[in-house]
Design an enzyme around this catalytic site. Structure first.
Site, PDB file in Angstrom:
ATOM      1  N   GLY A  34      51.606 -35.858  -6.161  1.00 54.48           N
ATOM      2  CA  GLY A  34      52.640 -36.656  -5.510  1.00 54.48           C
ATOM      3  C   GLY A  34      53.315 -35.921  -4.367  1.00 54.48           C
ATOM      4  O   GLY A  34      52.804 -34.932  -3.858  1.00 54.48           O
ATOM      5  N   ASN A  35      54.494 -36.451  -3.954  1.00 53.46           N
ATOM      6  CA  ASN A  35      55.164 -35.975  -2.753  1.00 53.46           C
ATOM      7  C   ASN A  35      54.163 -36.042  -1.596  1.00 53.46           C
ATOM      8  O   ASN A  35      53.887 -35.070  -0.903  1.00 53.46           O
ATOM      9  CB  ASN A  35      55.717 -34.561  -2.948  1.00 53.46           C
ATOM     10  CG  ASN A  35      56.693 -34.186  -1.859  1.00 53.46           C
ATOM     11  OD1 ASN A  35      56.447 -33.299  -1.060  1.00 53.46           O
ATOM     12  ND2 ASN A  35      57.796 -34.893  -1.790  1.00 53.46           N
ATOM     13  N   LEU A  36      53.621 -37.238  -1.445  1.00 50.51           N
ATOM     14  CA  LEU A  36      52.460 -37.428  -0.571  1.00 50.51           C
ATOM     15  C   LEU A  36      52.789 -37.160   0.888  1.00 50.51           C
ATOM     16  O   LEU A  36      53.863 -37.499   1.378  1.00 50.51           O
ATOM     17  CB  LEU A  36      51.923 -38.855  -0.734  1.00 50.51           C
ATOM     18  CG  LEU A  36      51.485 -39.219  -2.158  1.00 50.51           C
ATOM     19  CD1 LEU A  36      50.901 -40.643  -2.172  1.00 50.51           C
ATOM     20  CD2 LEU A  36      50.462 -38.233  -2.718  1.00 50.51           C
ATOM     21  N   HIS A  40      47.288 -35.737   2.001  1.00 47.01           N
ATOM     22  CA  HIS A  40      46.873 -36.647   0.930  1.00 47.01           C
ATOM     23  C   HIS A  40      46.314 -37.944   1.519  1.00 47.01           C
ATOM     24  O   HIS A  40      45.280 -38.449   1.073  1.00 47.01           O
ATOM     25  CB  HIS A  40      48.060 -36.998   0.027  1.00 47.01           C
ATOM     26  CG  HIS A  40      48.654 -35.845  -0.721  1.00 47.01           C
ATOM     27  ND1 HIS A  40      49.928 -35.401  -0.487  1.00 47.01           N
ATOM     28  CD2 HIS A  40      48.154 -35.046  -1.695  1.00 47.01           C
ATOM     29  CE1 HIS A  40      50.202 -34.384  -1.301  1.00 47.01           C
ATOM     30  NE2 HIS A  40      49.138 -34.140  -2.036  1.00 47.01           N
ATOM     31  N   GLY A 154      40.672 -32.067  -1.626  1.00 44.02           N
ATOM     32  CA  GLY A 154      40.945 -31.424  -0.346  1.00 44.02           C
ATOM     33  C   GLY A 154      40.416 -30.002  -0.299  1.00 44.02           C
ATOM     34  O   GLY A 154      40.465 -29.274  -1.293  1.00 44.02           O
ATOM     35  N   ASP A 157      42.684 -26.611  -1.061  1.00 43.33           N
ATOM     36  CA  ASP A 157      42.629 -25.890  -2.336  1.00 43.33           C
ATOM     37  C   ASP A 157      41.166 -25.564  -2.614  1.00 43.33           C
ATOM     38  O   ASP A 157      40.535 -26.167  -3.483  1.00 43.33           O
ATOM     39  CB  ASP A 157      43.251 -26.731  -3.440  1.00 43.33           C
ATOM     40  CG  ASP A 157      44.706 -27.060  -3.141  1.00 43.33           C
ATOM     41  OD1 ASP A 157      45.568 -26.241  -3.463  1.00 43.33           O
ATOM     42  OD2 ASP A 157      44.965 -28.121  -2.527  1.00 43.33           O
ATOM     43  N   GLN A 160      40.013 -24.371  -6.087  1.00 38.96           N
ATOM     44  CA  GLN A 160      40.079 -25.517  -7.007  1.00 38.96           C
ATOM     45  C   GLN A 160      38.862 -26.424  -6.798  1.00 38.96           C
ATOM     46  O   GLN A 160      38.219 -26.849  -7.765  1.00 38.96           O
ATOM     47  CB  GLN A 160      41.381 -26.264  -6.731  1.00 38.96           C
ATOM     48  CG  GLN A 160      41.490 -27.642  -7.309  1.00 38.96           C
ATOM     49  CD  GLN A 160      42.869 -28.226  -7.077  1.00 38.96           C
ATOM     50  OE1 GLN A 160      43.848 -27.756  -7.628  1.00 38.96           O
ATOM     51  NE2 GLN A 160      42.971 -29.260  -6.255  1.00 38.96           N
ATOM     52  N   MET A 191      49.458 -28.501   5.724  1.00 41.79           N
ATOM     53  CA  MET A 191      50.428 -29.386   5.066  1.00 41.79           C
ATOM     54  C   MET A 191      50.415 -29.129   3.566  1.00 41.79           C
ATOM     55  O   MET A 191      49.354 -28.952   2.965  1.00 41.79           O
ATOM     56  CB  MET A 191      50.092 -30.836   5.358  1.00 41.79           C
ATOM     57  CG  MET A 191      50.338 -31.197   6.788  1.00 41.79           C
ATOM     58  SD  MET A 191      49.906 -32.922   7.072  1.00 41.79           S
ATOM     59  CE  MET A 191      50.349 -33.042   8.788  1.00 41.79           C
ATOM     60  N   SER A 193      53.102 -29.897  -0.143  1.00 47.19           N
ATOM     61  CA  SER A 193      54.379 -30.317  -0.725  1.00 47.19           C
ATOM     62  C   SER A 193      55.324 -29.135  -0.848  1.00 47.19           C
ATOM     63  O   SER A 193      56.544 -29.302  -0.839  1.00 47.19           O
ATOM     64  CB  SER A 193      54.149 -30.929  -2.109  1.00 47.19           C
ATOM     65  OG  SER A 193      53.217 -31.982  -2.023  1.00 47.19           O
TER      66      SER A 193
HETATM   67  P1  AMP Z   1      48.304 -31.722  -4.690  1.00 44.81           P
HETATM   68  O1  AMP Z   1      49.152 -32.934  -4.657  1.00 44.81           O
HETATM   69  O2  AMP Z   1      48.866 -30.550  -3.975  1.00 44.81           O
HETATM   70  O3  AMP Z   1      47.826 -31.400  -6.092  1.00 44.81           O
HETATM   71  O4  AMP Z   1      46.985 -32.082  -3.877  1.00 44.81           O
HETATM   72  C1  AMP Z   1      46.234 -33.229  -4.180  1.00 44.81           C
HETATM   73  C2  AMP Z   1      44.966 -33.209  -3.352  1.00 44.81           C
HETATM   74  O5  AMP Z   1      45.305 -33.207  -1.970  1.00 44.81           O
HETATM   75  C3  AMP Z   1      44.101 -31.961  -3.604  1.00 44.81           C
HETATM   76  O6  AMP Z   1      42.731 -32.341  -3.604  1.00 44.81           O
HETATM   77  C4  AMP Z   1      44.449 -31.100  -2.419  1.00 44.81           C
HETATM   78  O7  AMP Z   1      43.413 -30.200  -2.069  1.00 44.81           O
HETATM   79  C5  AMP Z   1      44.665 -32.132  -1.334  1.00 44.81           C
HETATM   80  N1  AMP Z   1      45.494 -31.614  -0.249  1.00 44.81           N
HETATM   81  C6  AMP Z   1      46.686 -30.975  -0.358  1.00 44.81           C
HETATM   82  N2  AMP Z   1      47.135 -30.588   0.852  1.00 44.81           N
HETATM   83  C7  AMP Z   1      46.191 -30.976   1.747  1.00 44.81           C
HETATM   84  C8  AMP Z   1      46.059 -30.862   3.175  1.00 44.81           C
HETATM   85  N3  AMP Z   1      46.990 -30.249   3.913  1.00 44.81           N
HETATM   86  N4  AMP Z   1      44.950 -31.377   3.751  1.00 44.81           N
HETATM   87  C9  AMP Z   1      43.992 -31.982   3.006  1.00 44.81           C
HETATM   88  N5  AMP Z   1      44.049 -32.129   1.675  1.00 44.81           N
HETATM   89  C10 AMP Z   1      45.136 -31.626   1.043  1.00 44.81           C
END
Ligand code: AMP
Length: 286
Positions: A34-36, A40, A154, A157, A160, A191, A193
């Site tokens: 979240g905190n999109l 995202h 993404g 990470d 991951q 970017m 959160s």
């Molecule tokens: P998170 O909410 O941080 O767990 O991320 C959720 C998904 O969004 C994961 O697959 C992350 O790798 C991806 N993500 C987070 N930040 C970015 C970004 N700046 N660009 C692309 N994908 C991202």
């Protein structure tokens, strides 16, 4: 606004997904905490392009945070997330916002975990013991609920992503993994959160993490193979800029193994560094 249904139950997701399946539609899934932000959304757009229906989850997974980490203060903004998804055009079809008890029916203490040997204890796993065990455990659970054709992740990470690809292969999970590139602020900061934890002064310094990775990438492209030296130089640069680096490491892109003198391997440089109370990660393919 588009038609974005929301459910917080496993049954709700399964009913919707089964309806789509019976009419022959394919499903892509974007798990998030979240905190999109625009990073995202780029994944949701990618998901839209590879399947007929898109499911997005928002769940701050307790098992991937260590003691003393930011689980309690992690930004929870589900109403804004919902509005962003609904207002972003025809992108997501279903938003899944489960309570902890839906994802961990026996409770977190009794939860069955997926052990992630080797790479799970390196890089971010070295500074965050158990983190990737928590990540793989929750992604496995979410995949069992959503049963998508495609899982969209993404490259931000990258470790991951690598470990989830490994889990999908090793556990014969019936899903295709697709990844999208890291979205950045105009000054290069990836970017995240967590960027909102930064003070204004730290926010000014933060793009130097990306800049340092660019320097390493430049050296690799120029043919340098003294990886240990390059890692150490980058760590020194970050320290002088006010970061407390956890690591800077050059690895093989395909499996994150430490590169030998096998010069044909495609390389990636990954880093994690603290700015004050905020831990930032980033990576660049050479
Ligand atoms: P998170 O909410 O941080 O767990 O991320 C959720 C998904 O969004 C994961 O697959 C992350 O790798 C991806 N993500 C987070 N930040 C970015 C970004 N700046 N660009 C692309 N994908 C991202």
């Amino acid at each position: 606004l588009t038609d974005l249904s929301t459910t917080c139950t496993v049954d709700g997701v399964r009913t919707q997904v089964n309806n789509w399946r019976t009419t022959g539609q394919s499903i892509a899934f974007v798990p998030t905490m979240g905190n999109l932000h625009a990073g995202h959304l780029s994944l949701v757009r990618l998901a839209r392009s590879v399947a007929d229906r898109v499911v997005v989850s928002v769940f701050v997974n307790p098992t991937q945070f260590g003691p003393g980490e930011d689980y309690a203060r992690y930004p929870r903004t589900v109403q804004a997330d919902r509005a962003l998804l609904a207002g972003a055009g025809p992108m997501a079809d279903l938003l899944f916002t489960p309570e902890e008890s839906e994802i961990y029916p026996l409770g977190v203490e009794q939860a069955i975990r997926i052990v992630v040997p080797g790479l799970g204890d390196e890089l971010c796993g070295a500074s965050r013991p158990g983190h990737f065990e928590g990540v793989c455990s929750v992604v496995c659970r979410l995949l069992n609920v959503v049963s998508p054709d495609v899982l969209v992740l993404g490259e931000k990470d990258y470790q991951q992503l690598t470990l989830i690809r490994r889990m999908v292969l090793d556990l014969n999970m019936p899903v295709r993994v697709v990844s999208g590139p890291t979205q950045r602020e105009p000054d290069g900061l990836a970017m995240s959160s967590r960027n909102q934890y930064l003070t204004p002064a730290e926010r000014m310094l933060a793009p130097r993490l990306h800049a340092t990775l660019e320097t390493v990438r430049g050296a690799l492209r120029a043919g340098r193979k003294d990886y240990e030296k390059l890692n150490a130089l980058a760590i020194g640069t970050l320290e002088r800029d006010g970061f407390k680096p956890d690591y800077v490491e050059i690895r093989r892109g395909v499996d994150l193994a430490v590169p030998g003198d096998d010069s044909a391997a495609e390389l990636i440089v990954l880093a994690a560094a603290w700015l004050g109370r905020t831990r930032l990660i980033d990576n660049l393919r050479a």
